[in-house]
Design a protein around this motif. Structure first.
Motif, PDB file in Angstrom:
ATOM      1  N   ARG A 175       4.965  -0.274  -0.235  1.00 17.39           N
ATOM      2  CA  ARG A 175       4.521  -1.669  -0.148  1.00 17.39           C
ATOM      3  C   ARG A 175       3.011  -1.752   0.061  1.00 17.39           C
ATOM      4  O   ARG A 175       2.319  -2.528  -0.600  1.00 17.39           O
ATOM      5  CB  ARG A 175       5.272  -2.368   0.990  1.00 17.39           C
ATOM      6  N   GLN A 176       2.487  -0.914   0.961  1.00 17.11           N
ATOM      7  CA  GLN A 176       1.042  -0.899   1.216  1.00 17.11           C
ATOM      8  C   GLN A 176       0.281  -0.486  -0.043  1.00 17.11           C
ATOM      9  O   GLN A 176      -0.751  -1.078  -0.371  1.00 17.11           O
ATOM     10  CB  GLN A 176       0.706   0.074   2.346  1.00 17.11           C
ATOM     11  N   ASP A 234       2.356   3.203  -8.942  1.00 20.60           N
ATOM     12  CA  ASP A 234       1.953   4.583  -8.662  1.00 20.60           C
ATOM     13  C   ASP A 234       1.065   5.145  -9.771  1.00 20.60           C
ATOM     14  O   ASP A 234       0.095   5.857  -9.502  1.00 20.60           O
ATOM     15  CB  ASP A 234       3.176   5.477  -8.476  1.00 20.60           C
ATOM     16  N   ALA A 235       1.382   4.827 -11.023  1.00 20.95           N
ATOM     17  CA  ALA A 235       0.556   5.295 -12.143  1.00 20.95           C
ATOM     18  C   ALA A 235      -0.842   4.696 -12.055  1.00 20.95           C
ATOM     19  O   ALA A 235      -1.839   5.386 -12.286  1.00 20.95           O
ATOM     20  CB  ALA A 235       1.226   4.940 -13.474  1.00 20.95           C
ATOM     21  N   LEU A 236      -0.934   3.416 -11.707  1.00 21.50           N
ATOM     22  CA  LEU A 236      -2.246   2.782 -11.533  1.00 21.50           C
ATOM     23  C   LEU A 236      -3.001   3.419 -10.369  1.00 21.50           C
ATOM     24  O   LEU A 236      -4.212   3.659 -10.457  1.00 21.50           O
ATOM     25  CB  LEU A 236      -2.085   1.280 -11.300  1.00 21.50           C
ATOM     26  N   ALA A 237      -2.297   3.713  -9.281  1.00 22.30           N
ATOM     27  CA  ALA A 237      -2.942   4.334  -8.118  1.00 22.30           C
ATOM     28  C   ALA A 237      -3.499   5.713  -8.473  1.00 22.30           C
ATOM     29  O   ALA A 237      -4.603   6.066  -8.039  1.00 22.30           O
ATOM     30  CB  ALA A 237      -1.943   4.446  -6.963  1.00 22.30           C
ATOM     31  N   LEU A 238      -2.779   6.468  -9.276  1.00 21.31           N
ATOM     32  CA  LEU A 238      -3.279   7.777  -9.720  1.00 21.31           C
ATOM     33  C   LEU A 238      -4.559   7.619 -10.537  1.00 21.31           C
ATOM     34  O   LEU A 238      -5.524   8.369 -10.348  1.00 21.31           O
ATOM     35  CB  LEU A 238      -2.215   8.500 -10.539  1.00 21.31           C
ATOM     36  N   ALA A 239      -4.575   6.644 -11.435  1.00 24.26           N
ATOM     37  CA  ALA A 239      -5.764   6.420 -12.262  1.00 24.26           C
ATOM     38  C   ALA A 239      -6.954   5.991 -11.404  1.00 24.26           C
ATOM     39  O   ALA A 239      -8.070   6.484 -11.582  1.00 24.26           O
ATOM     40  CB  ALA A 239      -5.459   5.381 -13.340  1.00 24.26           C
ATOM     41  N   ALA A 281       7.804   0.279  -8.827  1.00 19.73           N
ATOM     42  CA  ALA A 281       6.852   1.087  -8.052  1.00 19.73           C
ATOM     43  C   ALA A 281       6.216   2.186  -8.894  1.00 19.73           C
ATOM     44  O   ALA A 281       5.061   2.553  -8.658  1.00 19.73           O
ATOM     45  CB  ALA A 281       7.552   1.693  -6.835  1.00 19.73           C
ATOM     46  N   ASP A 282       6.921   2.686  -9.906  1.00 14.72           N
ATOM     47  CA  ASP A 282       6.369   3.747 -10.758  1.00 14.72           C
ATOM     48  C   ASP A 282       5.120   3.265 -11.498  1.00 14.72           C
ATOM     49  O   ASP A 282       4.189   4.037 -11.722  1.00 14.72           O
ATOM     50  CB  ASP A 282       7.426   4.209 -11.767  1.00 14.72           C
ATOM     51  N   VAL A 308      -0.376  -0.995 -18.352  1.00 19.05           N
ATOM     52  CA  VAL A 308       0.548  -0.349 -17.420  1.00 19.05           C
ATOM     53  C   VAL A 308       1.964  -0.547 -17.920  1.00 19.05           C
ATOM     54  O   VAL A 308       2.278  -1.583 -18.512  1.00 19.05           O
ATOM     55  CB  VAL A 308       0.385  -0.874 -15.968  1.00 19.05           C
ATOM     56  N   GLY A 309       2.785   0.466 -17.729  1.00 19.62           N
ATOM     57  CA  GLY A 309       4.172   0.359 -18.150  1.00 19.62           C
ATOM     58  C   GLY A 309       5.005   1.478 -17.573  1.00 19.62           C
ATOM     59  O   GLY A 309       4.502   2.368 -16.878  1.00 19.62           O
ATOM     60  N   VAL A 310       6.291   1.416 -17.861  1.00 20.40           N
ATOM     61  CA  VAL A 310       7.232   2.429 -17.390  1.00 20.40           C
ATOM     62  C   VAL A 310       8.111   2.837 -18.558  1.00 20.40           C
ATOM     63  O   VAL A 310       8.646   1.992 -19.271  1.00 20.40           O
ATOM     64  CB  VAL A 310       8.099   1.894 -16.230  1.00 20.40           C
ATOM     65  N   VAL A 311       8.228   4.135 -18.750  1.00 25.45           N
ATOM     66  CA  VAL A 311       9.133   4.685 -19.760  1.00 25.45           C
ATOM     67  C   VAL A 311      10.419   5.052 -19.031  1.00 25.45           C
ATOM     68  O   VAL A 311      10.378   5.732 -18.008  1.00 25.45           O
ATOM     69  CB  VAL A 311       8.534   5.951 -20.418  1.00 25.45           C
TER      70      VAL A 311
END
Length: 170
Positions: free
Chosen positions: A118-119, A141-146, A137-138, A28-31
């Motif tokens: 937060r949830q 969010d990326a993990l949640a999409l996956a 949070a990004d 996981v990461g953020v660009v």
């Protein structure tokens, strides 16, 4: 691979689907792209980063957050530019892309289509067995999409098989 598109911050994640609802985190990461740079340069940075991730991790599928109107037209346009670059990178590799609205992701991951950041971060931390919440949070969010796609993929496959066989999906 889960992607939370953004021009300033773009969340990228890779997970591995296990048995049932088991999902294992891989990366996981953020660009980040500098706000002072010209749009073409920022899109190039984003393109280079996502291409590197796709080359390194070789995802089977990509889940991207669907761009939606948030009230600020400039933000929507920038997010749409970023999303186009990200989807194109997958298309150039022949990787299927599935797009989900924020409420679809929230509903799949937390059971509540109106869950707050937060949830969602708390649920992703728990679902993936992480020792600490992903930041910013990004990334969460990326993990949640996956995770959303891993959990929805079996239903999508069954529905596609039914439609292809002439069956009624209802």
């Amino acid at each position: 691979m889960g992607i939370d598109p953004g021009l300033t911050r773009c969340g990228l994640s890779v997970v591995q689907a296990g048995r049932g609802r088991e999902v294992l985190p891989v990366a996981v990461g953020v660009v980040r792209t500098p706000t002072g740079e010209e749009l073409p340069d920022r899109l190039l940075r984003l393109s280079n980063a996502v291409n590197e991730w796709m080359d390194d991790y070789r995802p089977d599928v990509v889940a991207v957050e669907r761009v939606f109107e948030r009230g600020n037209v400039s933000t929507v346009i920038h997010t749409a530019h970023a999303s186009g670059v990200l989807v194109l990178a997958a298309a150039q590799r022949g990787i299927p892309v599935h797009m989900y609205t924020p409420s679809e992701v929230k509903k799949a991951v937390s059971g509540n289509g109106r869950a707050d950041k937060r949830q969602m971060t708390s649920m992703i931390t728990r679902i993936l067995g992480l020792s600490e919440p992903p930041k910013p949070a990004d990334a969460a969010d990326a993990l949640a999409l996956a995770v959303c796609h891993c959990w929805r993929a079996p239903l999508l496959a069954r529905t596609a098989a039914l439609l292809n066989s002439g069956g009624d999906p209802s």
